[in-house]
Design an enzyme around this catalytic site. Structure first.
Site, PDB file in Angstrom:
ATOM      1  N   TYR A   1      -2.475  -1.332  10.067  1.00 47.09           N
ATOM      2  CA  TYR A   1      -2.444  -1.537   8.614  1.00 47.09           C
ATOM      3  C   TYR A   1      -1.082  -1.153   8.037  1.00 47.09           C
ATOM      4  CZ  TYR A   1      -4.080  -1.174   3.742  1.00 47.09           C
ATOM      5  OH  TYR A   1      -4.249  -1.328   2.384  1.00 47.09           O
TER       6      TYR A   1
ATOM      7  N   SER B   1       0.830  -1.202   0.000  1.00 48.18           N
ATOM      8  CA  SER B   1       0.000   0.000   0.000  1.00 48.18           C
ATOM      9  C   SER B   1       0.862   1.249   0.000  1.00 48.18           C
ATOM     10  CB  SER B   1      -0.905   0.020   1.237  1.00 48.18           C
ATOM     11  OG  SER B   1      -1.539   1.267   1.382  1.00 48.18           O
TER      12      SER B   1
END
Length: 283
Positions: free
Chosen positions: A175, A162
């Site tokens: 995350y 990401s």
């Protein structure tokens, strides 16, 4: 999103895709099939209580399989949890029994759990996101790699990370930690697999228009001042994050980049993090 694809870059090859029930996983499975690949796809097909959205259903995975079949290719579609190595290995074994080879891995499955300052995050949410987004990627790569080595034809692993993790957005340290861990794996994996002609890269997208990003959890994270933002309000709030004029990108964009990394066009590309991020990291 419908994509018009006419190339045959993956004719005769087999690709393993985790999180294939919907979103980025479904898109790349279908697009790989359009370019000639047979697919081994799996998804959990049951909910994870801490996750911000319901997981893909059995019906979702069946839809992916039907859309792959519509391209003229074949798909082995199984229910499996990336947190459980034995389940992932069973998927790979079943796919090998069906197709006899494995060439490409797209380790895509991921979740978002609770958000907020790191000291307020739940331990269960931390453990679930690390187990899914980091350990699950490792499980997928570990289960698939021996078959690619044994094939002697080389291959490619694309691990989905990401750009948000590279950026280091606050209030999602769970995350960020998991996705940065994914990026941390690619260089040693690339070095270890290079002699076998197998390449390993990470794909790091910005916001992607999937159920995960369009969730109430993410809207609260990015638009905290609006209780129920419209799609237009959400997009307007996310747009300033990027250098390019976009609030988010589409699954077709991440699929295109994934397929390039997995194709022979990128035959000398290994050990990199490819950001498809509309400039979020340089903002």
């Amino acid at each position: 999103m419908t994509t018009n694809i006419t190339t045959d870059r993956f004719t005769g090859k087999v690709a393993l895709v985790s999180g294939a029930g919907r979103g980025q996983g479904r898109q790349v499975a279908i697009d790989l099939a359009k370019e000639g690949a047979d697919i081994i796809g799996f998804d959990i097909c049951e909910d994870i209580p801490t996750a911000s959205v319901p997981m893909s259903s059995a019906e979702d995975l069946d839809k992916t399989r039907a859309e792959v079949a519509a391209t003229g290719r074949h798909m082995v579609a199984m229910h499996a949890d990336v947190r459980d190595y034995a389940q992932v290995k069973a998927v790979v074994d079943r796919g090998l029994a069906e197709f006899g080879r494995l060439d490409v891995v797209v380790a895509n499955a991921g979740i978002v759990t609770d958000t907020g300052p790191f000291w307020e995050l739940s331990l269960r949410g931390w453990n679930d996101i690390i187990a899914t987004n980091l350990t699950g990627v490792f499980h997928t790569a570990k289960a698939a790699t021996p078959a690619i080595i044994a094939g002697g034809r080389g291959g490619a692993l694309v691990l989905v990370a990401s750009a948000g993790a590279t950026k280091g957005f606050p209030n999602i340290s769970n995350y960020v930690a998991a996705k940065r861990g994914v990026v941390g794996m690619i260089r040693p994996m690339a070095a270890e697999l290079g002699p076998h002609g197998i390449r390993v890269n990470a794909l790091s997208p910005t916001n992607v228009a999937t159920d995960l990003f369009m969730s109430k959890t993410n809207k609260k994270l990015f638009v905290p001042h609006l209780a129920e933002p419209s799609e237009e309000e959400y997009e307007a709030a996310c747009r300033p994050m990027h250098v390019l004029p976009a609030g988010w990108i589409e699954t077709a964009d991440t699929s295109a980049a994934t397929r390039w990394l997995a194709s022979d066009e990128a035959r000398y590309v290994t050990g990199i993090e490819l950001r498809v991020d509309a400039g979020v990291v340089v903002r």
